[in-house]
Write a protein that holds these residues in place. Sequence first.
Motif, PDB file in Angstrom:
ATOM      1  N   ARG A  44     -12.979  -3.794  -0.288  1.00  0.00           N
ATOM      2  CA  ARG A  44     -12.876  -5.209   0.104  1.00  0.00           C
ATOM      3  C   ARG A  44     -13.886  -6.070  -0.654  1.00  0.00           C
ATOM      4  O   ARG A  44     -13.634  -7.248  -0.905  1.00  0.00           O
ATOM      5  N   ILE A  56      -8.172  -9.560   2.023  1.00  0.00           N
ATOM      6  CA  ILE A  56      -7.792  -9.569   0.610  1.00  0.00           C
ATOM      7  C   ILE A  56      -6.571 -10.471   0.440  1.00  0.00           C
ATOM      8  O   ILE A  56      -5.595 -10.363   1.188  1.00  0.00           O
ATOM      9  N   ARG A 115       0.038  -3.013   3.148  1.00  0.00           N
ATOM     10  CA  ARG A 115      -0.141  -4.344   2.556  1.00  0.00           C
ATOM     11  C   ARG A 115      -0.619  -5.335   3.622  1.00  0.00           C
ATOM     12  O   ARG A 115      -1.555  -6.114   3.392  1.00  0.00           O
ATOM     13  N   TRP A 130      -4.325  -4.780   4.517  1.00  0.00           N
ATOM     14  CA  TRP A 130      -5.291  -5.337   3.580  1.00  0.00           C
ATOM     15  C   TRP A 130      -5.363  -6.855   3.689  1.00  0.00           C
ATOM     16  O   TRP A 130      -6.445  -7.442   3.529  1.00  0.00           O
ATOM     17  N   THR A 152      -0.760  -0.582  -2.851  1.00  0.00           N
ATOM     18  CA  THR A 152      -0.390   0.277  -1.728  1.00  0.00           C
ATOM     19  C   THR A 152       1.008   0.838  -1.947  1.00  0.00           C
ATOM     20  O   THR A 152       1.720   0.431  -2.861  1.00  0.00           O
ATOM     21  N   ILE A 186      -2.680  -8.035  -3.900  1.00  0.00           N
ATOM     22  CA  ILE A 186      -2.155  -6.803  -3.313  1.00  0.00           C
ATOM     23  C   ILE A 186      -0.730  -6.606  -3.827  1.00  0.00           C
ATOM     24  O   ILE A 186       0.078  -7.541  -3.826  1.00  0.00           O
ATOM     25  N   LYS A 189      -7.579  -7.597   6.394  1.00  0.00           N
ATOM     26  CA  LYS A 189      -8.980  -7.327   6.030  1.00  0.00           C
ATOM     27  C   LYS A 189      -9.554  -8.383   5.099  1.00  0.00           C
ATOM     28  O   LYS A 189     -10.701  -8.280   4.671  1.00  0.00           O
ATOM     29  N   VAL A 202      -5.526  -4.387  -5.146  1.00  0.00           N
ATOM     30  CA  VAL A 202      -5.206  -3.214  -4.330  1.00  0.00           C
ATOM     31  C   VAL A 202      -3.717  -2.928  -4.454  1.00  0.00           C
ATOM     32  O   VAL A 202      -2.882  -3.834  -4.340  1.00  0.00           O
ATOM     33  N   THR A 259      -4.166   2.803  -2.574  1.00  0.00           N
ATOM     34  CA  THR A 259      -4.331   3.334  -1.220  1.00  0.00           C
ATOM     35  C   THR A 259      -2.971   3.803  -0.730  1.00  0.00           C
ATOM     36  O   THR A 259      -1.940   3.230  -1.097  1.00  0.00           O
ATOM     37  N   ASP A 312      -8.159   6.472  -2.323  1.00  0.00           N
ATOM     38  CA  ASP A 312      -9.280   5.814  -1.648  1.00  0.00           C
ATOM     39  C   ASP A 312     -10.259   6.812  -1.044  1.00  0.00           C
ATOM     40  O   ASP A 312     -11.005   6.491  -0.126  1.00  0.00           O
ATOM     41  N   HIS A 331     -13.051   1.708   2.170  1.00  0.00           N
ATOM     42  CA  HIS A 331     -12.378   0.433   2.379  1.00  0.00           C
ATOM     43  C   HIS A 331     -13.378  -0.725   2.417  1.00  0.00           C
ATOM     44  O   HIS A 331     -13.055  -1.838   1.977  1.00  0.00           O
TER      45      HIS A 331
END
Length: 372
Positions: free
Chosen positions: A144, A166, A158, A161, A152, A171, A164, A150, A121, A97, A140
């Motif tokens: 998004r 997602i 996790r 995100w 991780t 994920i 955020k 994504v 990420t 990232d 980031h």
Amino acid sequence: MKPRIVGFMNAYSDGMSGSDACFIEIMKRIDGFDLVVLTSSLGESVCRERGLNASFWVTSREKEFSRAALIYAARTIRALSFLPRIQNRDILFSSSDFVPDVVPAFVANTLRNKTRWYQRTFHMIPADRFVSHAGQRLSHWLIRRASDHVITDNELLRRYWIEKGIGANCISVSYPGVDPKRYSPPGARPTAEYDAVYLGRLHRSKGIFDLPDIWSRVTALRPGAQLALIGRGPLDIVRELEREIAARGLTSGVHVLGYLETSEAIATLHRSRLLAFPSREEGFGMAILEAFAAGLPAVAWDLPVYDEAFPRGLWTVPMADNEAFAGAIVGLLNDDDGRRRLSADAGRLIERYDWSRIAADMKRLITEDAVR
């Protein structure tokens, strides 16, 4: 015609990071796809050294990595010139990232409405590293808004995100891995040459400047103890570290070996008793996993992610308590049976982190996403 993966490893610096290793080792094992890697000439070299068969779009040709902000800006701009080569239905895969891996993937995925963008990420950069932290916040924000999936390497990220915005179905948690057969000692273990070894990039965030003080405390209790440092870093960081080692009178006991080919690094692990890994930022801790595969226990700071990644085989101590870190090292060096028990505990974790299994899961993710 095979589907194509366009991989962004454009943030490669001067030492193998966890994100670089994950990208290379997974892509080596995913069949059924054509692969193009957008990276620097340094990145191309390490990909080829590691046996990655791909085409390369080269964004910069510097001989050594320095002035990171300027190089990253130049690579990001240069990467945009390759975007007309990206086709609808290409699979975009950002290995980290960092801005040079995120911005071109973001632009490509925005311009080509039939591509899919997979974004890896690994860990959160603390605010006291202002430039890197600001760059990650920008990345980031872009992730998004445009990434399709994504990936991780821990549950903490996790959850971050999800918070955020997602969706949980977009994920995945995919741990880094190791090749157990490659790291396993061939027959009888050689005589230990080093009491401890550090493996990783020579970077401040890896805690390398904790090591001179820690090792001076170790040698006060075990005179003549030997420490090996394996890894590459910016020349100014290496010189500063060497000056600190000399200032503490440790030049006969601390050996800065620099970058070693994988086979040499593994052989050095086999000639060591334990891993000393004072990294202050980790999303996982690949060096710890590699040490475990080579039959070593490890001592590290008590980062929260280790509770998930390494529930056994690792001795953790409170962050920045150099005396406790040195005490843990000496305790293991003075207790052969205890060190062997900790190594055995570590060895039982290895199967879950086999690269072949991880690559198969990644291929399944990409393939299933493509048919949804």
